[in-house]
Design a protein around this motif. Sequence first.
Motif, PDB file in Angstrom:
ATOM      1  N   LEU A  41      53.024  44.757   2.304  1.00 14.08           N
ATOM      2  CA  LEU A  41      51.730  44.877   1.631  1.00 14.08           C
ATOM      3  C   LEU A  41      51.676  43.983   0.398  1.00 14.08           C
ATOM      4  O   LEU A  41      50.649  43.356   0.118  1.00 14.08           O
ATOM      5  CB  LEU A  41      51.459  46.332   1.253  1.00 14.08           C
ATOM      6  CG  LEU A  41      51.219  47.291   2.419  1.00 14.08           C
ATOM      7  CD1 LEU A  41      51.072  48.725   1.909  1.00 14.08           C
ATOM      8  CD2 LEU A  41      49.996  46.884   3.213  1.00 14.08           C
ATOM      9  N   ASN A  42      52.792  43.907  -0.350  1.00 12.05           N
ATOM     10  CA  ASN A  42      52.842  43.021  -1.518  1.00 12.05           C
ATOM     11  C   ASN A  42      52.668  41.563  -1.103  1.00 12.05           C
ATOM     12  O   ASN A  42      51.952  40.816  -1.759  1.00 12.05           O
ATOM     13  CB  ASN A  42      54.150  43.202  -2.289  1.00 12.05           C
ATOM     14  CG  ASN A  42      54.185  44.495  -3.074  1.00 12.05           C
ATOM     15  OD1 ASN A  42      53.158  45.096  -3.354  1.00 12.05           O
ATOM     16  ND2 ASN A  42      55.374  44.932  -3.424  1.00 12.05           N
ATOM     17  N   VAL A  43      53.334  41.164  -0.034  1.00 10.44           N
ATOM     18  CA  VAL A  43      53.206  39.794   0.461  1.00 10.44           C
ATOM     19  C   VAL A  43      51.768  39.539   0.905  1.00 10.44           C
ATOM     20  O   VAL A  43      51.188  38.495   0.603  1.00 10.44           O
ATOM     21  CB  VAL A  43      54.201  39.528   1.620  1.00 10.44           C
ATOM     22  CG1 VAL A  43      53.881  38.235   2.338  1.00 10.44           C
ATOM     23  CG2 VAL A  43      55.619  39.515   1.101  1.00 10.44           C
ATOM     24  N   GLU A  44      51.194  40.505   1.604  1.00 15.13           N
ATOM     25  CA  GLU A  44      49.800  40.382   2.046  1.00 15.13           C
ATOM     26  C   GLU A  44      48.866  40.215   0.847  1.00 15.13           C
ATOM     27  O   GLU A  44      47.970  39.380   0.856  1.00 15.13           O
ATOM     28  CB  GLU A  44      49.407  41.629   2.849  1.00 15.13           C
ATOM     29  CG  GLU A  44      48.802  41.329   4.173  1.00 15.13           C
ATOM     30  CD  GLU A  44      48.491  42.598   4.955  1.00 15.13           C
ATOM     31  OE1 GLU A  44      48.418  43.697   4.385  1.00 15.13           O
ATOM     32  OE2 GLU A  44      48.309  42.460   6.171  1.00 15.13           O
ATOM     33  N   GLU A  45      49.082  41.020  -0.197  1.00 16.59           N
ATOM     34  CA  GLU A  45      48.262  40.916  -1.410  1.00 16.59           C
ATOM     35  C   GLU A  45      48.441  39.557  -2.070  1.00 16.59           C
ATOM     36  O   GLU A  45      47.467  38.951  -2.525  1.00 16.59           O
ATOM     37  CB  GLU A  45      48.636  42.027  -2.393  1.00 16.59           C
ATOM     38  CG  GLU A  45      48.175  43.406  -1.988  1.00 16.59           C
ATOM     39  CD  GLU A  45      48.710  44.503  -2.905  1.00 16.59           C
ATOM     40  OE1 GLU A  45      49.218  44.182  -3.995  1.00 16.59           O
ATOM     41  OE2 GLU A  45      48.610  45.677  -2.527  1.00 16.59           O
ATOM     42  N   CYS A  46      49.674  39.071  -2.114  1.00 19.48           N
ATOM     43  CA  CYS A  46      49.946  37.761  -2.722  1.00 19.48           C
ATOM     44  C   CYS A  46      49.254  36.646  -1.935  1.00 19.48           C
ATOM     45  O   CYS A  46      48.685  35.725  -2.523  1.00 19.48           O
ATOM     46  CB  CYS A  46      51.443  37.495  -2.789  1.00 19.48           C
ATOM     47  SG  CYS A  46      52.295  38.505  -4.022  1.00 19.48           S
ATOM     48  N   ILE A  47      49.302  36.738  -0.619  1.00 26.49           N
ATOM     49  CA  ILE A  47      48.644  35.731   0.218  1.00 26.49           C
ATOM     50  C   ILE A  47      47.139  35.769  -0.016  1.00 26.49           C
ATOM     51  O   ILE A  47      46.497  34.720  -0.172  1.00 26.49           O
ATOM     52  CB  ILE A  47      48.987  35.943   1.711  1.00 26.49           C
ATOM     53  CG1 ILE A  47      50.453  35.578   1.961  1.00 26.49           C
ATOM     54  CG2 ILE A  47      48.063  35.139   2.607  1.00 26.49           C
ATOM     55  CD1 ILE A  47      50.970  35.965   3.324  1.00 26.49           C
TER      56      ILE A  47
END
Length: 105
Positions: A41-47
Amino acid sequence: MDNEQLLEAIQSSFLSELSKLENRISQEMNTLRQDSKTRFLNVEECITKLHDDTSEGFQEVKNILYEDVVEITNEMVSDKELIRREIDALKGRIYLLEKKLSKIS
Protein backbone atom coordinates in the motif's frame (compact mmCIF):
# COMPACT_ATOMS: atom_id res chain seq x y z
CA MET A 1 6.67 -43.93 36.26
CA ASP A 2 6.96 -46.78 33.83
CA ASN A 3 8.18 -46.56 30.24
CA GLU A 4 4.71 -46.19 28.76
CA GLN A 5 3.83 -43.29 31.04
CA LEU A 6 7.19 -41.69 30.32
CA LEU A 7 6.60 -42.07 26.57
CA GLU A 8 3.14 -40.50 26.92
CA ALA A 9 4.59 -37.59 28.93
CA ILE A 10 7.30 -37.04 26.32
CA GLN A 11 4.75 -37.28 23.51
CA SER A 12 2.44 -34.84 25.28
CA SER A 13 5.29 -32.41 25.91
CA PHE A 14 6.46 -32.75 22.28
CA LEU A 15 2.94 -32.16 20.94
CA SER A 16 2.54 -29.15 23.22
CA GLU A 17 5.85 -27.65 22.02
CA LEU A 18 4.94 -28.46 18.43
CA SER A 19 1.60 -26.69 18.84
CA LYS A 20 3.35 -23.64 20.34
CA LEU A 21 5.78 -23.65 17.41
CA GLU A 22 2.92 -23.89 14.89
CA ASN A 23 1.15 -20.99 16.60
CA ARG A 24 4.32 -18.91 16.57
CA ILE A 25 4.90 -19.69 12.88
CA SER A 26 1.28 -18.75 12.10
CA GLN A 27 1.65 -15.47 13.99
CA GLU A 28 4.91 -14.69 12.17
CA MET A 29 3.29 -15.48 8.82
CA ASN A 30 0.33 -13.22 9.63
CA THR A 31 2.69 -10.44 10.70
CA LEU A 32 4.70 -10.86 7.51
CA ARG A 33 1.52 -10.82 5.40
CA GLN A 34 0.34 -7.66 7.14
CA ASP A 35 3.77 -6.03 6.74
CA SER A 36 3.84 -7.02 3.11
CA LYS A 37 0.34 -5.62 2.55
CA THR A 38 1.30 -2.37 4.32
CA ARG A 39 4.47 -2.05 2.23
CA PHE A 40 2.49 -2.72 -0.94
CA LEU A 41 0.00 0.00 0.00
CA ASN A 42 2.89 2.38 0.77
CA VAL A 43 4.46 1.64 -2.61
CA GLU A 44 1.08 2.14 -4.29
CA GLU A 45 0.68 5.49 -2.51
CA CYS A 46 4.20 6.53 -3.53
CA ILE A 47 3.52 5.62 -7.16
CA THR A 48 0.27 7.59 -7.10
CA LYS A 49 2.00 10.58 -5.51
CA LEU A 50 4.84 10.37 -8.02
CA HIS A 51 2.31 10.25 -10.86
CA ASP A 52 0.45 13.24 -9.43
CA ASP A 53 3.69 15.18 -8.90
CA THR A 54 4.82 14.35 -12.43
CA SER A 55 1.47 15.43 -13.88
CA GLU A 56 1.59 18.66 -11.90
CA GLY A 57 5.19 19.21 -13.02
CA PHE A 58 4.28 18.71 -16.66
CA GLN A 59 1.33 21.07 -16.29
CA GLU A 60 3.57 23.66 -14.65
CA VAL A 61 6.15 23.37 -17.45
CA LYS A 62 3.35 23.59 -20.01
CA ASN A 63 2.02 26.76 -18.35
CA ILE A 64 5.49 28.32 -18.23
CA LEU A 65 6.11 27.50 -21.89
CA TYR A 66 2.69 28.88 -22.84
CA GLU A 67 3.44 32.12 -20.95
CA ASP A 68 6.82 32.35 -22.69
CA VAL A 69 5.21 31.84 -26.11
CA VAL A 70 2.61 34.53 -25.35
CA GLU A 71 5.31 36.91 -24.16
CA ILE A 72 7.51 36.29 -27.22
CA THR A 73 4.51 36.68 -29.53
CA ASN A 74 3.58 39.97 -27.88
CA GLU A 75 7.18 41.15 -28.21
CA MET A 76 7.18 40.20 -31.88
CA VAL A 77 3.93 42.09 -32.47
CA SER A 78 5.34 45.06 -30.57
CA ASP A 79 8.59 44.87 -32.58
CA LYS A 80 6.59 44.63 -35.81
CA GLU A 81 4.63 47.77 -34.90
CA LEU A 82 7.85 49.59 -34.01
CA ILE A 83 9.46 48.56 -37.31
CA ARG A 84 6.31 49.62 -39.19
CA ARG A 85 6.42 53.07 -37.53
CA GLU A 86 10.14 53.41 -38.31
CA ILE A 87 9.49 52.47 -41.96
CA ASP A 88 6.66 55.04 -42.13
CA ALA A 89 8.99 57.66 -40.63
CA LEU A 90 11.68 56.80 -43.20
CA LYS A 91 9.11 57.01 -46.02
CA GLY A 92 8.14 60.45 -44.74
CA ARG A 93 11.77 61.58 -44.70
CA ILE A 94 12.34 60.16 -48.19
CA TYR A 95 9.24 62.02 -49.40
CA LEU A 96 10.52 65.28 -47.88
CA LEU A 97 13.98 64.74 -49.39
CA GLU A 98 12.43 64.01 -52.79
CA LYS A 99 10.37 67.19 -52.46
CA LYS A 100 13.48 69.23 -51.59
CA LEU A 101 15.38 67.61 -54.48
CA SER A 102 12.57 68.42 -56.92
CA LYS A 103 12.66 72.07 -55.77
CA ILE A 104 16.42 72.17 -56.22
CA SER A 105 16.25 70.70 -59.72
